[in-house]
Design a protein around this motif. Structure first.
Motif, PDB file in Angstrom:
ATOM      1  N   PHE A  86       3.639 -10.603   7.871  1.00 18.22           N
ATOM      2  CA  PHE A  86       2.929 -10.052   6.549  1.00 18.22           C
ATOM      3  C   PHE A  86       1.801 -11.438   5.936  1.00 18.22           C
ATOM      4  O   PHE A  86       1.472 -11.094   5.254  1.00 18.22           O
ATOM      5  CB  PHE A  86       3.760  -9.772   5.881  1.00 18.22           C
ATOM      6  N   LEU A  93       0.211 -12.383   2.483  1.00 19.93           N
ATOM      7  CA  LEU A  93       1.594 -11.106   1.957  1.00 19.93           C
ATOM      8  C   LEU A  93       2.389 -11.579   1.784  1.00 19.93           C
ATOM      9  O   LEU A  93       3.376 -10.164   0.786  1.00 19.93           O
ATOM     10  CB  LEU A  93       0.878  -9.697   2.669  1.00 19.93           C
ATOM     11  N   ALA A  94       3.708 -12.033   2.591  1.00 21.59           N
ATOM     12  CA  ALA A  94       5.011 -12.363   1.919  1.00 21.59           C
ATOM     13  C   ALA A  94       5.124 -12.601   0.981  1.00 21.59           C
ATOM     14  O   ALA A  94       4.429 -12.906   0.027  1.00 21.59           O
ATOM     15  CB  ALA A  94       5.263 -12.913   3.083  1.00 21.59           C
ATOM     16  N   GLU A 122       2.332  -6.399  -3.056  1.00 20.46           N
ATOM     17  CA  GLU A 122       1.296  -5.117  -2.371  1.00 20.46           C
ATOM     18  C   GLU A 122       2.360  -5.048  -1.201  1.00 20.46           C
ATOM     19  O   GLU A 122       2.849  -3.617  -0.552  1.00 20.46           O
ATOM     20  CB  GLU A 122       0.247  -6.350  -2.114  1.00 20.46           C
ATOM     21  N   LEU A 123       3.346  -5.964  -0.718  1.00 20.64           N
ATOM     22  CA  LEU A 123       4.434  -5.509  -0.030  1.00 20.64           C
ATOM     23  C   LEU A 123       5.520  -5.307  -0.126  1.00 20.64           C
ATOM     24  O   LEU A 123       6.428  -4.184   1.226  1.00 20.64           O
ATOM     25  CB  LEU A 123       4.633  -6.700   1.108  1.00 20.64           C
ATOM     26  N   SER A 124       5.609  -5.187  -0.989  1.00 21.07           N
ATOM     27  CA  SER A 124       7.209  -4.490  -1.777  1.00 21.07           C
ATOM     28  C   SER A 124       7.688  -3.325  -1.769  1.00 21.07           C
ATOM     29  O   SER A 124       6.217  -2.386  -1.504  1.00 21.07           O
ATOM     30  CB  SER A 124       7.119  -4.516  -2.581  1.00 21.07           C
TER      31      SER A 124
END
Length: 174
Positions: A22, A25-26, A30-32
């Motif tokens: 990721f 983005l980690a 947005e990744l949640s």
């Protein structure tokens, strides 16, 4: 939509050469609920008596899901859990209110050497579950159901499935 650049690999300890899938983005909203995904691509390791991996370190408020594709991962934690997962097995650790753990390539794998490949997903726990009791579980490959994947066309024509899906948690198609 954003196209992420190819991630650069880095070492986690001395045993896990990972690509942060990721990437930037980690740990973002947005990744949640996912926090990060590290992939250790197939890598050949020579036999050694040295322990390869990451020594004791703390986690809190999330879960780690580790899948061994090749090689073996050895886990130990502050609850007294000690285990080794091998090819196709999954290690699921809930850090909850806090756990100290370590993970290494297994002693047996290190002694014989070989190809090592794994992936690890970090999943954020909902606020209501952040202080849950920590726990560890190994899910062996033979315990993981496989579901055939087939399109409507395959099913109508009696064709072979397109592949299969391993259901580690939850269900698929019902």
């Amino acid at each position: 939509k954003t196209i992420l650049p190819a991630p650069r690999p880095h070492w986690v300890g001395n045993g896990f050469h990972v690509f942060p899938v990721f990437n930037q983005l980690a740990f973002t909203a947005e990744l949640s609920p996912f926090l990060m995904l590290d992939y250790a691509a197939p890598k050949q390791f020579d036999a050694t008596a040295e322990r390869r991996g990451v020594g004791q370190h703390p986690h809190r408020g999330f879960e780690t899901v580790t899948i061994a594709f090749q090689g073996e991962v050895e886990h130990g934690d502050s609850l007294g859990n000690r285990d080794v997962i091998g090819t196709g097995d999954v290690q699921w650790m809930t850090a909850g209110r806090g756990i100290i753990h370590e993970e290494f390539q297994s002693t047996a794998f290190s002694k014989r050497g070989g190809t090592f490949e794994m992936i690890q997903l970090w999943v954020n726990l909902p606020a209501a579950h952040k202080m849950t009791a920590p726990k560890y579980q190994a899910i062996l490959a033979k315990q993981i159901p496989q579901v055939p994947l087939a399109s409507d066309t395959c099913a109508a024509n009696g064709a072979k499935p397109l592949g299969s899906l391993r259901v580690i948690a939850g269900s698929y198609n019902g």
